[in-house]
Structures are given as C-alpha cells and as structure tokens.
Design a protein around this motif. Structure first.
Motif, mmCIF file in Angstrom:
data_model
loop_
_atom_site.group_PDB
_atom_site.id
_atom_site.type_symbol
_atom_site.label_atom_id
_atom_site.label_comp_id
_atom_site.label_asym_id
_atom_site.label_seq_id
_atom_site.Cartn_x
_atom_site.Cartn_y
_atom_site.Cartn_z
ATOM 1 N N GLY A 154 0.822 -1.203 0.000
ATOM 2 C CA GLY A 154 0.000 0.000 0.000
ATOM 3 C C GLY A 154 0.857 1.254 0.000
ATOM 4 O O GLY A 154 0.560 2.237 -0.696
ATOM 5 N N LEU A 155 1.956 1.219 0.772
ATOM 6 C CA LEU A 155 2.872 2.355 0.824
ATOM 7 C C LEU A 155 3.596 2.539 -0.512
ATOM 8 O O LEU A 155 3.838 3.674 -0.947
ATOM 9 N N VAL A 156 3.935 1.427 -1.171
ATOM 10 C CA VAL A 156 4.561 1.510 -2.500
ATOM 11 C C VAL A 156 3.640 2.249 -3.465
ATOM 12 O O VAL A 156 4.059 3.148 -4.204
ATOM 13 N N ILE A 157 2.371 1.882 -3.461
ATOM 14 C CA ILE A 157 1.404 2.534 -4.348
ATOM 15 C C ILE A 157 1.275 4.015 -4.006
ATOM 16 O O ILE A 157 1.239 4.872 -4.901
ATOM 17 N N LEU A 158 1.233 4.334 -2.708
ATOM 18 C CA LEU A 158 1.119 5.728 -2.286
ATOM 19 C C LEU A 158 2.330 6.547 -2.723
ATOM 20 O O LEU A 158 2.192 7.630 -3.324
ATOM 21 N N PHE A 246 -0.192 -4.026 -6.553
ATOM 22 C CA PHE A 246 -1.575 -4.414 -6.292
ATOM 23 C C PHE A 246 -1.730 -5.942 -6.339
ATOM 24 O O PHE A 246 -2.452 -6.533 -5.533
ATOM 25 N N LEU A 247 -1.039 -6.576 -7.274
ATOM 26 C CA LEU A 247 -1.056 -8.041 -7.326
ATOM 27 C C LEU A 247 -0.501 -8.626 -6.028
ATOM 28 O O LEU A 247 -1.046 -9.587 -5.476
ATOM 29 N N PHE A 248 0.590 -8.049 -5.560
ATOM 30 C CA PHE A 248 1.187 -8.515 -4.319
ATOM 31 C C PHE A 248 0.230 -8.311 -3.140
ATOM 32 O O PHE A 248 0.178 -9.119 -2.210
ATOM 33 N N ILE A 249 -0.521 -7.211 -3.172
ATOM 34 C CA ILE A 249 -1.492 -6.956 -2.106
ATOM 35 C C ILE A 249 -2.531 -8.072 -2.052
ATOM 36 O O ILE A 249 -2.906 -8.553 -0.981
ATOM 37 N N ILE A 250 -3.012 -8.484 -3.215
ATOM 38 C CA ILE A 250 -3.982 -9.589 -3.262
ATOM 39 C C ILE A 250 -3.365 -10.850 -2.664
ATOM 40 O O ILE A 250 -3.989 -11.560 -1.864
ATOM 41 N N ASN A 251 -2.104 -11.121 -3.047
ATOM 42 C CA ASN A 251 -1.423 -12.318 -2.557
ATOM 43 C C ASN A 251 -1.298 -12.328 -1.038
ATOM 44 O O ASN A 251 -1.626 -13.312 -0.364
ATOM 45 N N VAL A 252 -0.812 -11.226 -0.485
ATOM 46 C CA VAL A 252 -0.546 -11.219 0.950
ATOM 47 C C VAL A 252 -1.837 -11.099 1.763
ATOM 48 O O VAL A 252 -1.870 -11.537 2.923
ATOM 49 N N THR A 253 -2.879 -10.518 1.173
ATOM 50 C CA THR A 253 -4.161 -10.475 1.876
ATOM 51 C C THR A 253 -4.665 -11.896 2.120
ATOM 52 O O THR A 253 -5.166 -12.218 3.206
ATOM 53 N N PHE A 254 -4.491 -12.741 1.116
ATOM 54 C CA PHE A 254 -4.878 -14.143 1.289
ATOM 55 C C PHE A 254 -4.084 -14.782 2.415
ATOM 56 O O PHE A 254 -4.646 -15.461 3.286
ATOM 57 N N ASN A 255 -2.764 -14.575 2.406
ATOM 58 C CA ASN A 255 -1.931 -15.162 3.458
ATOM 59 C C ASN A 255 -2.326 -14.641 4.840
ATOM 60 O O ASN A 255 -2.355 -15.390 5.821
ATOM 61 N N MET A 256 -2.603 -13.353 4.900
ATOM 62 C CA MET A 256 -2.967 -12.762 6.183
ATOM 63 C C MET A 256 -4.249 -13.380 6.736
ATOM 64 O O MET A 256 -4.380 -13.632 7.929
ATOM 65 N N LEU A 257 -5.199 -13.656 5.849
ATOM 66 C CA LEU A 257 -6.495 -14.165 6.277
ATOM 67 C C LEU A 257 -6.497 -15.680 6.529
ATOM 68 O O LEU A 257 -7.217 -16.164 7.405
ATOM 69 N N PHE A 258 -5.674 -16.414 5.758
ATOM 70 C CA PHE A 258 -5.820 -17.869 5.775
ATOM 71 C C PHE A 258 -4.578 -18.643 6.191
ATOM 72 O O PHE A 258 -4.648 -19.862 6.357
ATOM 73 N N ALA A 259 -3.416 -17.990 6.341
ATOM 74 C CA ALA A 259 -2.185 -18.737 6.628
ATOM 75 C C ALA A 259 -2.285 -19.524 7.935
ATOM 76 O O ALA A 259 -1.819 -20.663 8.026
ATOM 77 N N ARG A 260 -2.874 -18.920 8.954
ATOM 78 C CA ARG A 260 -3.017 -19.627 10.235
ATOM 79 C C ARG A 260 -3.882 -20.872 10.064
ATOM 80 O O ARG A 260 -3.572 -21.942 10.620
#
Length: 396
Positions: A154-158, A246-260
């Motif tokens: 998000g900071l990269v995009i900003l 933005f692609l990376f954001i989608i990727n890490v959002t998945f990890n954040m929500l489901f990695a555990r």
C-alpha cells in the motif's frame, strides 16, 4: 500507554520471530515490487539480464552452509540481526546504481543479508516453537508477515502513484524502515536461551535424504515464480509498479487471512496431503502460464501460484518431526545451500531460453512440480525419527 508488565510479555522468542518475519518482508516485498520496473526503466534490462541478476541474487543462498562457521563467533539470534542490517543497507543503496553492474553488486549485498537471516530464522523457528503447535504458529507468523507486506505494498502505491517519488527515494525509504525496525529489535529483546546447543559443523545425514530432495526441487521450481512469472507481468503484459504492487497486495491479503488456518490444516491432515495438493496445483498453474496470452488471466495465475507458497510450512514441520534437535542450525544452513544449487544456474540458463520461447520455461516448471509430487508421496502419515520415509517403513 503500554505498561512495563505488558512490555515484558512481548519480550518472548515467539513475538521476536513474528517481528523478524515482518521486518524481512518490509525489505524484500518492497524491493521485489520495485525491482523489475527499476531494472526495465533505469537499467534497460532484458530477460537475459534479469536471469543473470537473479542468479547472482541466489549465490549467497548457495553459500548459506558457511553460516555454520559464523556460529563460532555469534549466537544465532545475534547473527540473524546482523544479517538484517546488511540486508537493509543493500536495499537502501540500490537506487544509487541504475546499471547492470550496479544492480548486480547491490543485489548481492542485499541477498547476502537475506539468506544468512533466513538460515538463522528457520533454525530459530524450529528450536523455539514446540512440535505440537509449530504448524499453527508458523501459519500465524506467515499471516503476520503478510500483514506487514500488505502495508508495504500500500505504501509503495502511495509513494509511487500518488506522491510520485523517484526510484532512489523509494529504496531509501524501505531500506531505512528495515534498518530502523532491526535496531528496535536489537534494543528491545534480550538474548534468549537456546533449548539445545547446536552442532557447529556441516551435517549431511542419510536419513534426511527426502527432505534434501524436496528442498532441491523447491529451489528449482521457486525460480520460475520469483523470476519469470514476475518478469512476465512486466515484459509481456506491461504492468507498472503500482499494478505489480496491487497483485502482491492480493497475494498477501490471502496469506494474512488464511495462513493460520492453512498451518492448522497441515497439522491435522499431515505433510504428505498438504504437499500433494500444492504440487498438483503448481503443475496446472505452470502449464497455464505457458499458454496464457491474456493479462487478466496471467495476473490470476500469479495470484493462484502465490497461494501455494503457504503450504511450504509442511516441509519445515516434516523436518522438525524427523530431525535431531541439535541438527536444526547446521541442517538449515545445508538445506539453504541445497535449495539454491538449482537457483544459481536456472535463472541465467532459463533467461536465455526465455529469449527463444518463454513457454518452455513454464513447461520446465511443471516438470519440476511433477518430480516434487512423486517425492512427496514417500512422506509417512506420521513422520518421526526412524520413520522418515515410507521406504524406511517398508524395510522395517
């Protein structure tokens, strides 16, 4: 305000592992999001140049076995933090050298810190986390690092799309953040006791052969994603910095929500089932990469590809279950070297193949996944010392 008793509760090995995971991702995620466009726009890279750069980046990984010798000087925790300092410094100076030679040098420095850190980090994870909860806790660590990545993208995009910072300033910002967080950890955490004194010599054990083989194949197919799938987004489909981020954001959002949850699932279903699912999925993804000509479909495959990275937790817990506790540090060092044997030569060789026909690169990746799938079927349902593979089980 946080009182002293609450601060003391945070001074734990587990919290330090979480914070280290976030720190390494702040640096590596930002570097990855910016690098391809920086190399393309400022250094006039071709696919072959990018292959050469990625091969140079993997040389420190190949030399990871030398980490064992530094343990005569520093404890693993100290060595991990020193490595983070080198890593952050390498990122901070990257934008100062917009040429092929300059990028090769700064990438080597960054990578030296990255790979020594990852070697020590893996050893500390397997020592500090109990076997019964390791898979779930590793999932939590992965989710925390994904949250850090999410903020960074998000900071990269900003910084790029809104504030229009130049490349050199971008590298200063993210290298500085990495160094600042590392300094905080140096000052905040005490030196933790090691549960088991580690062997300070190189170790290759015959009974770990399946782990070594899986590690080697993981290094080979990982390069297809890290180097060529990312390069395809820029070269073939014309993605810009903010679009890659933005692609990376989608990727890490998945990890954040489901990695555990993925970590918990690995603990429930076992390593063999998790790796089987991963490798079957990768075969389909790599074949699709070779055939795709649509930017949206290519981006979708990139996201799906990244999803399977979370399942790599299964390789760590498999080794933790079969290994001698004193072998964690030396085997982590040897495993990183094995992982990077293929990683050193695949990017440069496949970079040349890319110039001829990019599809061949991805078909080869599918072949690597097929071999990994076959190896994974040798993992027992309940691996442990003395029951490392199904071949051992059949012979006893």
């Amino acid at each position: 305000m946080i009182n002293s008793s609450r601060l003391e509760k945070l001074r734990t090995p587990y919290f330090m592992l979480i914070l280290m995971a976030i720190t390494i991702q702040i640096g590596f995620a930002s570097w990855s999001a910016i690098l391809n466009n920086f190399a393309h726009d400022q250094a006039a890279f071709t696919g072959a140049d990018m292959g050469l750069l990625q091969s140079v980046r993997e040389i420190p990984g190949f030399l990871a076995f030398t980490a064992v010798f530094f343990l005569f000087i520093w404890r693993e925790q100290t060595f991990a933090l020193i490595s983070l300092v080198v890593f952050g410094f390498g990122i901070a100076i990257t934008g100062m050298f917009p040429s092929v030679t300059g990028l090769l040098i700064t990438t080597f420095i960054m990578s030296l810190g990255f790979h020594y850190f990852e070697t020590m980090n893996q050893s500390l994870q397997l020592q500090w986390l109990p076997k019964a909860t390791a898979a779930k806790q590793l999932g939590t660590i992965l989710a925390a690092s994904a949250f850090g990545q999410l903020l960074i993208y998000g900071l990269v995009i900003l910084l790029w799309n809104v504030l229009a910072l130049p490349y050199i300033a971008m590298f200063y910002v993210f290298g500085g953040l990495t160094l600042g967080l590392t300094l905080f950890m140096i000052l905040f955490f005490p030196q933790f006791k090691q549960p088991v004194i580690q062997n300070k010599k190189l170790i290759l054990r015959k009974r770990y052969w399946l782990y070594y083989a899986l590690t080697f194949m993981s290094g080979a197919r990982r390069q297809i994603f890290v180097v060529f799938a990312a390069w395809m987004m820029v070269e073939k489909f014309g993605f810009h910095v903010h679009e890659v981020a933005f692609l990376f954001i989608i990727n890490v959002t998945f990890n954040m929500l489901f990695a555990r949850r993925i970590g918990a699932a690995i603990g429930h279903f076992g390593e063999r089932a998790a790796l089987t699912f991963e490798y079957v999925g990768l075969i389909l993804v790599f074949v699709s990469y070779a055939l795709v000509n649509n930017a949206f479909l290519g981006a979708s495959l990139y996201v799906i590809d990244h999803f399977f990275f979370a399942l790599a937790i299964a390789m760590k817990t498999y080794f933790q279950k079969i290994a001698d506790p004193a072998d964690m540090a030396p085997t982590a060092a040897v495993a990183f070297t094995i992982n990077h044997i293929a990683a050193v030569f695949i990017p440069v060789i496949f970079g040349i193949i890319w110039l001829y026909n990019p599809a061949y690169v991805f078909f080869a990746g599918a072949g690597f996944a097929v071999i990994s799938l076959g190896l994974s079927q040798l993992i027992p349902r309940h691996p442990e010392a003395g029951n490392e593979t199904l071949l051992v089980k059949r012979n006893t």
